[in-house]
Design a protein around this motif. Structure first.
Motif, mmCIF file in Angstrom:
data_model
loop_
_atom_site.group_PDB
_atom_site.id
_atom_site.type_symbol
_atom_site.label_atom_id
_atom_site.label_comp_id
_atom_site.label_asym_id
_atom_site.label_seq_id
_atom_site.Cartn_x
_atom_site.Cartn_y
_atom_site.Cartn_z
ATOM 1 N N THR A 421 13.150 31.666 -18.839
ATOM 2 C CA THR A 421 12.410 32.911 -18.689
ATOM 3 C C THR A 421 11.403 33.042 -19.834
ATOM 4 N N PRO A 422 10.411 33.907 -19.724
ATOM 5 C CA PRO A 422 9.431 34.045 -20.810
ATOM 6 C C PRO A 422 10.062 34.366 -22.162
ATOM 7 N N GLY A 423 11.094 35.227 -22.178
ATOM 8 C CA GLY A 423 11.736 35.542 -23.450
ATOM 9 C C GLY A 423 12.409 34.334 -24.071
ATOM 10 N N GLU A 424 13.085 33.512 -23.246
ATOM 11 C CA GLU A 424 13.712 32.308 -23.773
ATOM 12 C C GLU A 424 12.670 31.320 -24.268
ATOM 13 N N LEU A 425 11.536 31.244 -23.569
ATOM 14 C CA LEU A 425 10.490 30.314 -23.992
ATOM 15 C C LEU A 425 9.929 30.699 -25.351
ATOM 16 N N VAL A 426 9.730 31.978 -25.593
ATOM 17 C CA VAL A 426 9.224 32.415 -26.894
ATOM 18 C C VAL A 426 10.228 32.078 -27.992
ATOM 19 N N ARG A 427 11.517 32.270 -27.702
ATOM 20 C CA ARG A 427 12.534 31.939 -28.708
ATOM 21 C C ARG A 427 12.568 30.441 -28.997
ATOM 22 N N ARG A 428 12.359 29.629 -27.976
ATOM 23 C CA ARG A 428 12.385 28.184 -28.190
ATOM 24 C C ARG A 428 11.178 27.709 -28.989
#
Length: 677
Positions: A421-428
């Motif tokens: 998801t976009p939130g997980e991508l930013v965290r990665r």
């Protein structure tokens, strides 16, 4: 002439039976001799016409209504205290009992009791002449009108004329108008006066499924009751009692399936139960959940769970195999996607509120298997699946091949299952981010009592040295990469009330040329406002003197109009000088240059570049900076003194422009940021 005696009366002899007809009849059929004795049909041998369950089990008392406890309680109290309204408005979805409630009210008003001496009561006897006639729909004083077929003002005039006469047999004349929202506007207007002040022997009961279409002038004259959708559990229990009364055995899971398909409507559910009983009788009398699912064209609930698990795990061959299996059973492709939508909604509720797992309204499959699946899926993943399925349902309805469209939707879901998801991508992509995790994780060893707290969305910190400027990206924007700038708290100190004799404050002199343009817009001089934005170059701004260079397309009287508007607004004489100097770019040109600079700077940021690389084809649509003014330009510096030469509109440009989100910036506490500032 001899007298002729009259013949003596003789007993008539029976006429001989005619010979049996032979040969072809009038229409060509072959006639045969009738039997010597034909048995006379009796009441026991004549089959009575079948009545569907929705009519045979129609409620006749308030106690028979299910799911409408609030309305029943109010009506009972009204009859007990003698506070029965003269008009009722019953609203709700189809099949919840609006017309049935209207007839029960009519019986309550006109019941005379078994001995004929009773009065209005909330418990009609059901044996008096009025009760029996109303139940048989043949009472002359209970008039039912279908407003869907009689919508005109003439039909309403018939009702108004009938209210002038007293009832013939009953105590009250009751007018039941079904689908009242279908009446025309003139019909509603004609009914208003009679509805507001009806005769004492008249009651109105209206029923509608579209309450918003009923004028408020009618609603204000009625006592409104909202008939609610009946819960699934209550419907299943009600259908079970009816099936037992009919001597039919139905599986509890099949009753729950019929209750869910009824969508809160008792009549719809009874129609489905009637159909299921007829189908079960052909198969030996046993009605199973599989038979009901085949009848409704639905997939088995366990099959829907298997399909969702395969989708979230990203296994297209298994998904297509399950879809083929459902198609062989007769399940419709669009209904299968709707089942997936419903299951996604249930899982999202279980994830958001774990207490629902103990709710008796949920079927056993949702409580057990659904709770385990909800623990393995996150809210962002379920929300993404919901959006794709919601769009897929509309695609299936519009596609020429429903099955092919459903397969394309499910294949897309499979191939996005392993995407973050976009939130997980930013965290990665952030330094020290989390490692990739599968969308459908392994189930936890024990079901948690509460859902795990969602990970906080990381925000890019802003260094304390950030100051407002044309390239300051520290303010809140429309991307997840921005950091909101705290606004100063408003001054809530009460001000002293100005004396009435105090003179009005003097008009404010615009401090900047942009304030002049805003003043022109406030004065509704839109033509002049457009030319100041697009066709005027500022050379010098020193109030009350403005030196400009208009472009050739600007009108010749622009300077005179601008001086007149400023003079009227400020009460001071202004001088607008025309110059041949180059001056500044127009406000519109400055705005375009600033937008391009912000877009270029944002595109060069490492985090934005990483997102672009992770999502091929993505583009940066818009960038916002909360520090800019209404013209998307940095705020100018106030002009000091009347002779200040502000050739650049007083822009205060810092020596070194800060980056809007340095990749190596450390998080900074808000209190520390305030201390630094």
């Amino acid at each position: 002439m001899a007298d002729i005696d009259p013949p003596q009366a003789q007993s008539p002899e029976p006429l001989p039976e005619p010979p049996p007809p032979s040969g072809p009849g009038l229409f060509g059929e072959t006639l045969s001799a009738a039997p010597a004795s034909t048995p006379t049909p009796s009441a026991s041998t004549t089959a009575a016409p079948y009545r569907v369950l929705a009519r045979a089990y129609r409620p006749s008392r308030f106690e028979d209504l299910i799911g409408q406890d609030a309305m029943v309680r109010i009506l009972r109290r009204a009859f007990a205290t003698g506070r029965v309204a003269h008009a009722f408005m019953l609203t709700g979805v189809r099949g919840t009992g609006k017309t049935t409630t209207a007839r029960i009210i009519a019986r309550c008003l006109n019941c005379t009791g078994p001995d004929g001496t009773g009065g209005p009561t909330a418990d009609p006897c059901g044996v008096c002449a009025n009760c029996r006639a109303i139940m048989a729909d043949r009472h002359p004083d209970v008039i039912e009108m279908d407003a869907a077929s009689r919508t005109g003002v003439d039909d309403v005039r018939e009702i108004i004329e009938a209210t002038r006469f007293r009832p013939m047999e009953a105590r009250m004349k009751v007018f039941i108008v079904d689908e009242v929202h279908m009446l025309s506007r003139n019909a509603f207007n004609a009914l208003l006066k009679t509805l507001e002040e009806p005769p004492p022997h008249v009651k109105f009961v209206f029923a509608t499924t579209e309450l918003r279409k009923v004028p408020v002038t009618v609603l204000s004259r009625c006592q409104r009751f909202d008939l609610r959708r009946v819960p699934v559990l209550d419907l299943a229990e009600h259908f079970g009692r009816i099936a037992a009364a009919e001597g039919v055995s139905v599986a509890p899971e099949a009753l729950e399936l019929i209750a869910r398909a009824a969508d809160g409507s008792v009549r719809d559910g009874l129609s489905l139960l009637d159909q299921a009983i007829a189908m079960g009788a052909q198969e030996g009398g046993a009605i199973s959940v599989e038979a009901v699912a085949d009848m409704l064209g639905l997939a088995d609930r366990g099959l829907v769970f298997d399909l969702l698990e395969a989708l979230m795990a990203g296994r297209p061959p298994e998904v297509l195999a399950i879809l083929d299996q459902a198609h062989e059973r007769g399940a419709d492709a669009g209904l299968l996607l709707q089942d997936l939508l419903g299951l996604t909604h249930v899982l999202s509720r279980l994830r958001a509120s774990p207490a629902l797992r103990e709710s008796p309204d949920l079927p056993q499959a949702e409580r057990v298997r659904g709770a385990a699946l909800a623990d393995r899926l996150t809210i962002p993943v379920l929300g993404r699946a919901w959006q794709m399925l919601l769009r897929g349902v509309s695609e299936v309805e519009a596609a020429p091949d429903r099955r092919a469209a459903a397969e394309m939707v499910l294949i897309r879901l499979c191939y996005v299952a392993d995407q973050p998801t976009p939130g997980e991508l930013v965290r990665r992509l952030s330094p020290g981010g989390e490692a990739p995790k599968p969308v459908l994780a392994a189930p936890p060893p024990a079901a948690p009592s509460a859902p795990p707290p969602a990970a906080p969305t990381p925000t890019v910190p802003v260094p304390p040295s950030v100051s407002p400027g044309p390239r300051n990206w520290g303010g809140g924007g429309n991307t997840a990469l921005s950091q909101p700038v705290p606004e100063p708290a408003p001054d809530l100190t009460p001000t002293a009330e100005a004396a009435p004799e105090a003179p009005p404050p003097p008009p404010t002199i615009p401090e900047h040329f942009r304030d002049v343009i805003s003043l022109v817009r406030e004065r509704r001089e839109m033509t002049l406002y457009g030319h100041l934005l697009h066709s005027v170059h500022l050379v010098r701004y020193a109030p009350p003197v403005i030196e400009i260079r208009p472009q050739p397309e600007a009108p010749r009287d622009l300077a005179a109009k601008l001086a007149a508007v400023l003079g009227e607004a400020t009460g001071q004489r202004w001088t607008i000088a025309i110059s041949t100097a180059e001056g500044e770019p127009t406000i519109d040109a400055q705005r375009q240059t600033a937008d391009q600079g912000r877009a270029v700077e944002a595109a060069e940021h490492p985090l934005v570049q990483a997102i672009m690389a992770a999502f091929p084809g993505a583009r940066l649509e818009n960038v916002r900076d909360p520090t800019v003014d209404e013209y998307r330009l940095p705020p100018p510096v106030a002009v000091v003194g009347p002779d200040a030469d502000v050739g650049t509109q007083g822009l205060e440009l810092p020596d070194e422009m800060p980056d809007f989100a340095p990749p190596d910036a450390e998080p900074l506490d808000e209190m520390e940021l305030e201390d630094e500032l």
